[in-house]
Design an enzyme around this catalytic site. Structure first.
Site, PDB file in Angstrom:
ATOM      1  N   SER A 171      28.016  19.918  58.091  1.00  0.00           N
ATOM      2  CA  SER A 171      27.021  19.678  59.128  1.00  0.00           C
ATOM      3  C   SER A 171      26.825  20.909  60.010  1.00  0.00           C
ATOM      4  O   SER A 171      27.783  21.606  60.336  1.00  0.00           O
ATOM      5  CB  SER A 171      27.466  18.522  60.013  1.00  0.00           C
ATOM      6  N   ALA A 172      25.576  21.120  60.414  1.00  0.00           N
ATOM      7  CA  ALA A 172      25.270  22.232  61.305  1.00  0.00           C
ATOM      8  C   ALA A 172      26.056  22.140  62.604  1.00  0.00           C
ATOM      9  O   ALA A 172      26.484  23.151  63.155  1.00  0.00           O
ATOM     10  CB  ALA A 172      23.778  22.237  61.615  1.00  0.00           C
ATOM     11  N   CYS A 173      26.258  20.920  63.075  1.00  0.00           N
ATOM     12  CA  CYS A 173      26.905  20.726  64.376  1.00  0.00           C
ATOM     13  C   CYS A 173      28.346  21.194  64.369  1.00  0.00           C
ATOM     14  O   CYS A 173      28.970  21.343  65.404  1.00  0.00           O
ATOM     15  CB  CYS A 173      26.863  19.258  64.769  1.00  0.00           C
ATOM     16  N   PHE A 174      28.908  21.392  63.187  1.00  0.00           N
ATOM     17  CA  PHE A 174      30.295  21.787  63.090  1.00  0.00           C
ATOM     18  C   PHE A 174      30.411  23.298  62.963  1.00  0.00           C
ATOM     19  O   PHE A 174      31.477  23.869  63.072  1.00  0.00           O
ATOM     20  CB  PHE A 174      30.944  21.108  61.876  1.00  0.00           C
ATOM     21  N   LYS A 194      26.388  23.613  72.361  1.00  0.00           N
ATOM     22  CA  LYS A 194      26.185  22.164  72.405  1.00  0.00           C
ATOM     23  C   LYS A 194      25.341  21.712  73.600  1.00  0.00           C
ATOM     24  O   LYS A 194      25.059  20.524  73.750  1.00  0.00           O
ATOM     25  CB  LYS A 194      27.539  21.446  72.473  1.00  0.00           C
TER      26      LYS A 194
END
Lengths: 213, 131
Positions: free
Chosen positions: B67-70, A104
């Protein structure tokens, strides 16, 4: 559910500082793209005498860490001079949030890049550039590499959406490989205009689509 | 799952979709009408899935996202991509699971909390704003 985030990240995510839009900003910049699931836009109000950032707001289409990093980064530069603000790094933002999961960290990079680009745009449009480098193909390419083609999820240079570009007498012309009817064509045109028009010696940006076939 | 249970779960799944469509603007169904009765996959435009999942979780509703972010690899769901869902929509996708224990009241609750979360996130999204 256990999230990979610190308490501080969750707190900024749930109560973001400086979220929203500034009408008639002195400068703005976007980084990322909805296609990447990660986009942040920054708006600035700058005092022209003191060059202090008097107001800053951000909009985010992104995950918890995208929102939290934009919240923290905007909070860290608010009230600072442009020169002070430029010194804040993505690492400072990550540290201030008590760390981020490694996957992140790019969110902090995105937020800080957007702020730096907005400051740079302010310097271009308000005649306070230290070094007035004439816009050449290199400068144009660097900016186009930040425009994402949503159909491919990659930047317009890498994916070949842009065929060629030139600058002549302050007019930048960008030739695209896609017709005006293609999906996201108008979005790409707007993004290209938005990123190139702040350059100090650019008077006009023309985006030319390919013919229908 | 026996036939009776399948019918009940399917009824609840359809009820969930009906309520979502009624309450949330710019939402679309992913995948065909004919689907596993306990599954509903939707895309909510202009918001990102991970942000929705975490906020909903804090409000007591468990869903997941493509989602990619997950994902640990930061890649959008290959299933949705293979179905022709654009990247942007995969990032805003949510998957709901229905079980034999789910009730209509719980669905109403979940939809109203989701609506709240989506409104909050759309307020700060640069996308889809109606001027």
């Amino acid at each position: 559910m256990k999230t990979p985030y610190s308490q501080k990240v969750i707190e900024h995510f749930l109560n973001p500082r400086n979220a929203g839009k500034i009408e008639n900003p002195d400068a703005k910049a976007s980084e990322g793209s909805p296609a990447c699931g990660d986009m942040v836009r920054v708006y600035l109000k700058v005092n022209p005498q003191t060059l202090v950032i008097e107001d800053i707001k951000f909009e985010s289409f992104g995950c918890a860490s995208n929102i939290a990093t934009a919240s923290m980064a905007t909070e860290m530069v608010r009230g600072k001079t442009l020169e002070e603000a430029k010194k804040i790094s993505w690492k400072d933002v990550v540290d201030a949030l008590g760390g981020l999961p490694p996957v992140k960290v790019h969110c902090a990079v995105l937020a800080v890049d957007a702020i730096k680009r907005a400051i740079e745009n302010y310097e271009h449009t308000h005649g306070i550039l230290k070094e007035k480098k004439p816009t050449d193909k290199e400068v144009i390419r660097e900016r186009l590499e930040h425009v994402i083609d949503p159909a491919a999820g990659m930047d317009v240079i890498r994916v070949g959406t842009v065929k060629d570009y030139e600058i002549k007498d302050g007019v930048v012309t960008v030739y695209l490989n896609i017709p005006a009817q293609r999906d996201f064509a108008s979005h790409i045109k707007e993004e290209i205009e938005e990123t190139l028009s702040p350059l100090w010696d650019v008077k006009e940006v023309r985006v030319i689509f390919s013919s229908r076939d | 799952m026996d036939d009776e249970e399948r019918e009940r779960v399917k009824y609840l799944r359809d009820y969930l979709w009906k309520r979502l469509e009624e309450e949330i603007e710019d939402i679309k169904l992913n995948g065909p009408e004919e689907r596993h009765p306990a599954n509903l996959n939707v895309t909510i435009r202009y918001v990102e899935g991970e942000a929705v999942v975490i906020q909903l979780d804090l409000l007591g509703v468990s869903v997941t996202t493509g989602s990619a972010c997950f994902s640990r690899k930061l890649e959008a769901s290959y299933v949705l991509r293979a179905m022709g869902v654009p990247y942007e929509d995969a990032h805003g996708s949510l998957r709901f699971g229905i079980s034999r224990f789910t009730t209509e009241k719980e669905i109403d609750e979940a939809v109203s909390r989701l609506k709240e979360v989506v409104e909050r996130l759309r307020k700060i999204s640069p996308l889809g704003r109606k001027e």
